[in-house]
Design a protein around this motif. Structure first.
Motif, PDB file in Angstrom:
ATOM      1  N   HIS A   4       0.491  -1.259   0.319  1.00 34.02           N
ATOM      2  CA  HIS A   4       0.087  -0.035  -0.116  1.00 34.02           C
ATOM      3  C   HIS A   4       0.700   1.190   0.104  1.00 34.02           C
ATOM      4  CE1 HIS A   4      -3.290   3.172   1.456  1.00 34.02           C
ATOM      5  NE2 HIS A   4      -2.014   3.258   1.938  1.00 34.02           N
ATOM      6  N   GLU A   5       2.192   0.598   0.790  1.00 33.71           N
ATOM      7  CA  GLU A   5       2.916   2.355   0.535  1.00 33.71           C
ATOM      8  C   GLU A   5       3.173   2.272  -0.692  1.00 33.71           C
ATOM      9  OE1 GLU A   5       5.618   1.340   3.729  1.00 33.71           O
ATOM     10  OE2 GLU A   5       4.493   1.188   5.762  1.00 33.71           O
ATOM     11  N   GLN A   6       4.077   1.804  -1.509  1.00 35.34           N
ATOM     12  CA  GLN A   6       4.163   2.134  -3.155  1.00 35.34           C
ATOM     13  C   GLN A   6       3.431   2.346  -3.954  1.00 35.34           C
ATOM     14  OE1 GLN A   6       6.428  -2.006  -2.706  1.00 35.34           O
ATOM     15  NE2 GLN A   6       7.127  -1.086  -4.608  1.00 35.34           N
ATOM     16  N   TYR A   7       2.160   2.229  -3.187  1.00 38.55           N
ATOM     17  CA  TYR A   7       0.227   1.897  -4.030  1.00 38.55           C
ATOM     18  C   TYR A   7      -0.728   2.070  -3.654  1.00 38.55           C
ATOM     19  CZ  TYR A   7       3.773  -0.887  -7.514  1.00 38.55           C
ATOM     20  OH  TYR A   7       4.917  -0.980  -8.627  1.00 38.55           O
ATOM     21  N   PRO A   8      -0.467   3.568  -2.535  1.00 33.07           N
ATOM     22  CA  PRO A   8      -1.289   3.970  -2.186  1.00 33.07           C
ATOM     23  C   PRO A   8      -3.312   3.794  -2.728  1.00 33.07           C
ATOM     24  CG  PRO A   8      -0.089   5.410  -2.268  1.00 33.07           C
ATOM     25  CD  PRO A   8      -0.072   4.471  -2.958  1.00 33.07           C
ATOM     26  N   GLU A   9      -3.196   3.952  -4.246  1.00 30.03           N
ATOM     27  CA  GLU A   9      -4.300   4.322  -4.604  1.00 30.03           C
ATOM     28  C   GLU A   9      -5.582   3.038  -4.949  1.00 30.03           C
ATOM     29  OE1 GLU A   9      -0.715   3.797  -7.951  1.00 30.03           O
ATOM     30  OE2 GLU A   9      -0.662   5.036  -6.087  1.00 30.03           O
ATOM     31  N   TYR A  10      -4.770   2.163  -4.749  1.00 27.08           N
ATOM     32  CA  TYR A  10      -5.556   0.312  -4.320  1.00 27.08           C
ATOM     33  C   TYR A  10      -6.021   0.494  -2.397  1.00 27.08           C
ATOM     34  CZ  TYR A  10      -2.957   0.525  -8.626  1.00 27.08           C
ATOM     35  OH  TYR A  10      -2.844   0.346 -10.805  1.00 27.08           O
ATOM     36  N   GLY A  11      -5.766   1.221  -1.812  1.00 25.69           N
ATOM     37  CA  GLY A  11      -5.991   0.585  -0.665  1.00 25.69           C
ATOM     38  C   GLY A  11      -6.012  -0.460  -0.020  1.00 25.69           C
ATOM     39  N   PHE A  12      -5.121  -1.195  -0.800  1.00 27.23           N
ATOM     40  CA  PHE A  12      -4.709  -2.435  -0.730  1.00 27.23           C
ATOM     41  C   PHE A  12      -4.125  -2.703   1.070  1.00 27.23           C
ATOM     42  CE2 PHE A  12      -2.381  -3.101  -4.390  1.00 27.23           C
ATOM     43  CZ  PHE A  12      -2.991  -3.263  -4.297  1.00 27.23           C
ATOM     44  N   ARG A  13      -4.146  -1.310   2.248  1.00 29.56           N
ATOM     45  CA  ARG A  13      -3.967  -1.461   3.536  1.00 29.56           C
ATOM     46  C   ARG A  13      -5.492  -1.972   4.176  1.00 29.56           C
ATOM     47  NH1 ARG A  13      -1.429   3.966   5.971  1.00 29.56           N
ATOM     48  NH2 ARG A  13      -3.502   4.633   4.690  1.00 29.56           N
ATOM     49  N   ALA A  14      -6.171  -1.342   3.330  1.00 26.74           N
ATOM     50  CA  ALA A  14      -7.198  -1.867   3.784  1.00 26.74           C
ATOM     51  C   ALA A  14      -8.360  -2.966   3.609  1.00 26.74           C
ATOM     52  CB  ALA A  14      -8.489  -0.389   3.708  1.00 26.74           C
ATOM     53  N   ASN A  15      -8.319  -3.151   2.373  1.00 25.38           N
ATOM     54  CA  ASN A  15      -8.960  -4.412   1.664  1.00 25.38           C
ATOM     55  C   ASN A  15      -7.882  -5.810   0.850  1.00 25.38           C
ATOM     56  OD1 ASN A  15      -7.286  -4.096  -0.917  1.00 25.38           O
ATOM     57  ND2 ASN A  15      -8.465  -2.300  -1.858  1.00 25.38           N
ATOM     58  N   ALA A  16      -6.658  -5.590   1.654  1.00 24.98           N
ATOM     59  CA  ALA A  16      -5.813  -6.634   1.187  1.00 24.98           C
ATOM     60  C   ALA A  16      -5.094  -7.329   0.402  1.00 24.98           C
ATOM     61  CB  ALA A  16      -5.463  -7.256   2.579  1.00 24.98           C
ATOM     62  N   GLY A  17      -6.326  -6.084  -0.837  1.00 29.77           N
ATOM     63  CA  GLY A  17      -5.854  -6.337  -2.447  1.00 29.77           C
ATOM     64  C   GLY A  17      -7.472  -7.414  -2.845  1.00 29.77           C
ATOM     65  N   TYR A  18      -8.639  -7.604  -2.292  1.00 29.96           N
ATOM     66  CA  TYR A  18      -9.385  -8.025  -2.458  1.00 29.96           C
ATOM     67  C   TYR A  18     -10.293  -7.157  -2.917  1.00 29.96           C
ATOM     68  CZ  TYR A  18      -9.592 -12.155   0.749  1.00 29.96           C
ATOM     69  OH  TYR A  18      -9.146 -13.306   1.359  1.00 29.96           O
ATOM     70  N   THR A  20     -12.947  -4.370  -3.299  1.00 31.88           N
ATOM     71  CA  THR A  20     -13.307  -3.877  -2.973  1.00 31.88           C
ATOM     72  C   THR A  20     -13.777  -2.199  -4.105  1.00 31.88           C
ATOM     73  OG1 THR A  20     -11.672  -2.128  -2.127  1.00 31.88           O
ATOM     74  CG2 THR A  20     -12.774  -4.261  -0.474  1.00 31.88           C
ATOM     75  N   LYS A  21     -15.303  -1.848  -3.136  1.00 31.54           N
ATOM     76  CA  LYS A  21     -15.457  -0.590  -4.078  1.00 31.54           C
ATOM     77  C   LYS A  21     -13.855   0.564  -4.215  1.00 31.54           C
ATOM     78  CE  LYS A  21     -18.118   3.179  -4.695  1.00 31.54           C
ATOM     79  NZ  LYS A  21     -19.224   4.276  -4.279  1.00 31.54           N
ATOM     80  N   GLU A  22     -12.856   0.649  -3.660  1.00 26.12           N
ATOM     81  CA  GLU A  22     -12.212   1.477  -3.759  1.00 26.12           C
ATOM     82  C   GLU A  22     -10.712   0.656  -4.679  1.00 26.12           C
ATOM     83  OE1 GLU A  22      -8.669   3.429  -0.443  1.00 26.12           O
ATOM     84  OE2 GLU A  22     -10.029   1.957   0.256  1.00 26.12           O
TER      85      GLU A  22
END
Length: 254
Positions: A209-223, A225-227
């Motif tokens: 997520h730190e590299q690619y915050p635009e995908y919201g990986f910190r919250a969605n773990a790659g699933y 989600t809408k974000e």
């Protein structure tokens, strides 16, 4: 002279069984004492249920140990469903004296409790981690990639296993293995592996997520989600995206 409420509270904190002291306190009609006893009873009942659940979840391990199998690895994975990131597996051999009441399927635990058990397991148990990348998932499919991650986790243990307890999978190995449906809710060893795999993968996705915050990986773990889908539509996929998965494939074709 009767003990004070605070003294009784201290006594109950250090009492684990229905002793003579407890029986005497039950005769004390003070409201504060009776409230403390009700609270103590609930605590004891909760601990009893946890102990019974622990015993139930040790049944597979006990059966194997009765056959002379003592190095028993529980194996589980996390991350089959996400659109991005690896599928991650863990193999865990718990020591004989390991006891962590409340340990269960990682999905049933809060993040705080998962992290607590993760620290305990990794400090006391033999642990192996295995991963299969998004690229490997695209190449051989998610089912085969899951098996690959599990095999890598076993290799990562660095020691011989007498038996394997695996969550709903069968692996191409000669070691005795038992595939258990909902294994993370029915075997302590598999539950421990589910926690290790989950925390390890979540940590990886938070770093991504730190590299690619635009995908919201910190919250969605790659699933998906809408974000995540919004970020995917706007920025397109990265190397960590599983390009064989339909939602990602759509944006590749646009």
């Amino acid at each position: 002279m009767k003990k004070s409420i605070s003294e009784i509270k201290e006594t109950l904190l250090n009492t684990k069984t229905e002793s003579e002291k407890i029986k005497e306190l039950r005769q004390d009609q003070r409201k504060g004492v009776q409230q403390l006893l009700q609270s103590w009873d609930r605590k004891m009942e909760f601990q009893k249920r946890q102990e019974e659940e622990w015993e139930r979840m040790l049944s597979y391990e006990r059966a194997l140990k009765n056959k002379g199998k003592f190095q028993i690895a529980g194996i589980d994975e996390v991350g089959r469903g996400p659109l991005a990131g690896p599928v991650t597996a863990a193999a865990v051999i718990l020591p004989d004296n390991f006891y962590a009441p409340g340990l269960n399927d990682s999905k049933k635990l809060s993040e705080v409790n998962r992290n607590k058990y993760y620290s305990l397991i990794t400090a006391e148990a033999a642990v192996g981690i295995g991963e299969a990348s998004a690229e490997e998932i695209d190449e051989i499919n998610i089912y085969e990639a899951t098996k690959l991650a599990m095999l890598r986790a076993i290799d990562s243990l660095g020691q011989q296993c007498d038996a394997l307890l695996i969550d709903a999978m069968t692996l191409p190995v000669e070691t005795e293995q038992i595939s258990i449906i909902k294994g993370d809710a029915n075997s302590i060893s598999i539950a421990a592996a589910s926690i290790v795999a989950k925390v390890h993968r979540d940590t990886y996705m938070k770093k991504l997520h730190e590299q690619y915050p635009e995908y919201g990986f910190r919250a969605n773990a790659g699933y998906g989600t809408k974000e995540h889908l919004t970020g995917l539509k706007k920025h397109g996929p990265i190397k960590e995206h599983r390009k064989s998965f339909a939602p990602v494939k759509i944006y590749l074709e646009e």
